[in-house]
Design a protein around this motif. Structure first.
Motif, short mmCIF file in Angstrom:
data_model
loop_
_atom_site.label_atom_id
_atom_site.label_comp_id
_atom_site.label_asym_id
_atom_site.label_seq_id
_atom_site.Cartn_x
_atom_site.Cartn_y
_atom_site.Cartn_z
N TYR A 458 68.71 -1.08 28.61
CA TYR A 458 68.45 -2.51 28.45
C TYR A 458 69.72 -3.33 28.36
O TYR A 458 69.69 -4.54 28.58
CB TYR A 458 67.55 -2.75 27.24
CG TYR A 458 66.11 -2.36 27.52
CD1 TYR A 458 65.33 -3.10 28.41
CD2 TYR A 458 65.53 -1.25 26.92
CE1 TYR A 458 64.02 -2.75 28.68
CE2 TYR A 458 64.22 -0.88 27.18
CZ TYR A 458 63.47 -1.63 28.08
OH TYR A 458 62.17 -1.27 28.36
N GLU A 459 70.86 -2.67 28.03
CA GLU A 459 72.14 -3.38 28.10
C GLU A 459 72.46 -3.77 29.54
O GLU A 459 72.92 -4.89 29.81
CB GLU A 459 73.25 -2.52 27.52
CG GLU A 459 73.27 -2.49 26.01
CD GLU A 459 74.36 -1.59 25.46
OE1 GLU A 459 74.65 -1.63 24.25
OE2 GLU A 459 74.92 -0.81 26.28
N ALA A 462 69.91 -6.47 30.61
CA ALA A 462 70.22 -7.76 30.00
C ALA A 462 71.44 -8.40 30.63
O ALA A 462 71.50 -9.62 30.82
CB ALA A 462 70.42 -7.59 28.50
N GLN A 466 71.75 -11.97 32.56
CA GLN A 466 72.72 -13.00 32.21
C GLN A 466 73.51 -13.43 33.44
O GLN A 466 73.84 -14.61 33.58
CB GLN A 466 73.65 -12.48 31.13
CG GLN A 466 74.51 -13.56 30.48
CD GLN A 466 75.21 -13.06 29.25
OE1 GLN A 466 75.15 -11.87 28.93
NE2 GLN A 466 75.89 -13.95 28.55
N LYS A 471 70.03 -16.50 30.05
CA LYS A 471 70.78 -16.06 28.87
C LYS A 471 69.87 -15.46 27.80
O LYS A 471 70.30 -14.61 27.04
CB LYS A 471 71.56 -17.23 28.29
CG LYS A 471 72.61 -17.78 29.23
CD LYS A 471 73.38 -18.93 28.58
CE LYS A 471 74.45 -19.46 29.53
NZ LYS A 471 75.22 -20.58 28.92
N ASP A 472 68.64 -15.93 27.69
CA ASP A 472 67.69 -15.43 26.69
C ASP A 472 66.50 -14.81 27.39
O ASP A 472 65.35 -15.26 27.23
CB ASP A 472 67.26 -16.56 25.75
CG ASP A 472 68.42 -17.15 24.98
OD1 ASP A 472 69.32 -16.37 24.62
OD2 ASP A 472 68.44 -18.38 24.76
N LYS A 476 66.86 -8.91 27.16
CA LYS A 476 67.74 -9.16 26.03
C LYS A 476 66.96 -9.12 24.73
O LYS A 476 67.46 -8.64 23.69
CB LYS A 476 68.42 -10.51 26.20
CG LYS A 476 69.43 -10.82 25.12
CD LYS A 476 70.11 -12.16 25.33
CE LYS A 476 71.13 -12.44 24.24
NZ LYS A 476 71.81 -13.74 24.42
#
Length: 490
Positions: A458-459, A462, A466, A471-472, A476
């Motif tokens: 998930y890193e 995410a 981004q 961003k959200d 994330k």
């Protein structure tokens, strides 16, 4: 008669010739006289006397010159003068010009526009006014000319540019008019007249049935021994649509339909049990009155029996749906569920093959029930909360039973499933159970490895979100939940 007319004409011409010769001779003789006898131009001021009175001229003194014919609508004789002619001569000197005026009257003065004829029987000239039809025609022509005069436009009062603009506006108005007519015709084609619609609505109103009446027919159709299985299933399918509404569900209860659905859970036909549980779950949803009647009617026991015995997946799925509708926001039913071993029944579903589709549903139900009690306990000091309901929830020992029956490991093992939606729900449930299952989770090596792998996955997701400008994002949020669990386990 024609011979007499010819003689008269020759006599008139002869008289005229004699008159002209006499006049010429008279003028010649007068020109030889002294100047004081000559006719001169008289100014208006010379015609007045010393006392201010006007003098009478020769023309004013001649009565025959002023005799006028007054016409009527009937033929009248135009009277001639007594002699063959009447003459008067006057010789005037105006500068270098000799003015000669000679007046002669062969009859009365006739106004213009009269009808004149010669009576061949009497030889007299006659005249009268024009006919009324001609007068009307003349009046119409005169009015028409007046109208034309009113609309007459002086072209010199407008410039060429103004005329062009006026012509452009005229063309635009014609175009707009044609467009409006086209739109009106299009509306007429697309829409029916209001009278036709009113008549159709009246016919429809005569055939309209209330939901209550429809449910009565459907219940009778389902309960009839003459109905075939497919007809009963069709009736159940339609009933599910209507009982979703709270008021319809109460009417369904008063009609005895709820008890029919509970009894249908015992049917030997799997499809019958499936659709009966579906109707039952729709009627129970957020309807406390129906929930109470259902649990008193034995619906909870029969639903647990279906989930505990060998049944098709479709039947168990609808039974789990009905069970969830009964338990939510009904602490008494939750207490009875625990007493009847409902958690153990749900736990056994994870041991059956082919029931993977139910895993997430079961975990979601547990999460909702736990959060429901936690939220109510956190707001128990609120004046709006009912004290009796708080007491009922205090008697529901759901979390201790979950920990005791090994649900901590059952829930955490579901993190290995590939669906992101499933992982999200499992992570929420693990977070809720963390306060009760922390010791077990710390010693679960498989869980720690799974959490590390999920964090790495998930890193990357995410970071990609981004880079795309989100961003959200969703990934994330999942990464944040994983990091929170890992932090609490350290």
């Amino acid at each position: 008669m024609s011979h007499c007319i010819g003689l008269l004409s020759i006599a008139a011409k002869f008289s005229l010739l004699v008159f002209l010769l006499s006049a010429v001779f008279l003028c010649s003789s007068l020109s030889d006289r002294n100047p004081e006898f000559a006719l001169t131009k008289t100014e208006e001021s010379d015609l007045k006397e010393e006392n201010g009175k006007e003098s009478v001229t020769e023309d004013d003194a001649d009565a025959e010159d002023l005799e006028v014919f007054y016409p009527t609508n009937w033929w009248q004789t135009v009277h001639p003068v007594p002699g063959p002619f009447h003459q008067a001569g006057r010789k005037c000197l105006d500068g270098d010009k000799l003015l000669f005026k000679s007046i002669f009257i062969l009859g009365q003065a006739i106004p213009a526009g009269l009808h004149v004829r010669l009576n061949l029987q009497t030889g007299e000239k006659e005249a009268k006014l024009p006919d009324s039809t001609n007068e009307k025609s003349d009046m119409k022509d005169q009015k028409k000319r007046k109208r034309l005069d009113k609309v007459d436009i002086d072209s010199n009062s407008f410039t060429s540019q103004e005329l062009k603009e006026a012509l452009a506006k005229l063309k635009e108005n014609e175009k707009t008019k044609s467009t409006m007519e086209a739109n009106l015709e299009d509306v007429r084609k697309r829409f029916r007249p209001i009278e036709e619609l009113k008549a159709e609505f009246e016919r429809l109103n005569m055939r309209i049935e209330t939901d209550y009446e429809i449910m009565v027919k459907l219940i009778n159709k389902f309960n009839s021994s003459d109905s075939m299985l497919d007809e009963k299933i069709a009736a159940l399918y339609d009933l599910e649509y209507y009982v979703h509404q709270v008021d319809n569900a109460k009417d369904f209860l008063s009609l005895g339909g709820l008890q029919l659905m509970i009894n249908a859970l015992n049917s030997t036909e799997a499809v019958m049990k499936e659709h009966a549980a579906f109707v039952l779950g729709a009627a129970l949803s957020s309807n406390p009155k129906v929930q109470i009647e259902a649990i008193e009617g034995g619906a909870l026991q029969k639903l647990l029996v279906i989930l505990a015995t060998e049944q098709p997946l479709a039947v168990k799925k609808k039974a789990l749906f009905a069970l969830s509708s009964m338990l939510r926001h009904f602490p008494y039913a939750q207490q009875q569920f625990l007493k009847l071993g409902g958690l153990q029944v749900l736990r056994n579903l994870f041991k059956e093959k082919g029931m993977e589709a139910l895993y997430v549903r079961v975990v979601t139900l547990l999460y909702d029930l736990i959060m429901e009690k936690m939220l109510l306990e956190g707001a128990q000091n609120n004046e709006d909360q009912m004290e009796e309901k708080v007491q009922q929830y205090s008697q529901v020992k759901l979390v201790p039973a979950v920990v005791e029956q090994g649900w901590c490991a059952i829930v955490s093992n579901l993190l290995a499933l590939p669906e992101h939606d499933t992982r999200e729900k499992v992570l929420k449930t693990v977070s809720v159970l963390m306060a009760f299952c922390k010791d077990r989770y710390r010693g679960d090596q498989h869980l720690n490895i799974t959490l590390s792998m999920l964090r790495s996955e998930y890193e990357e997701l995410a970071a990609e979100e981004q880079r795309e400008g989100d961003k959200d994002g969703y990934f994330k949020e999942l990464l944040g939940s994983i990091n929170t669990i890992i932090q609490e386990l350290r």
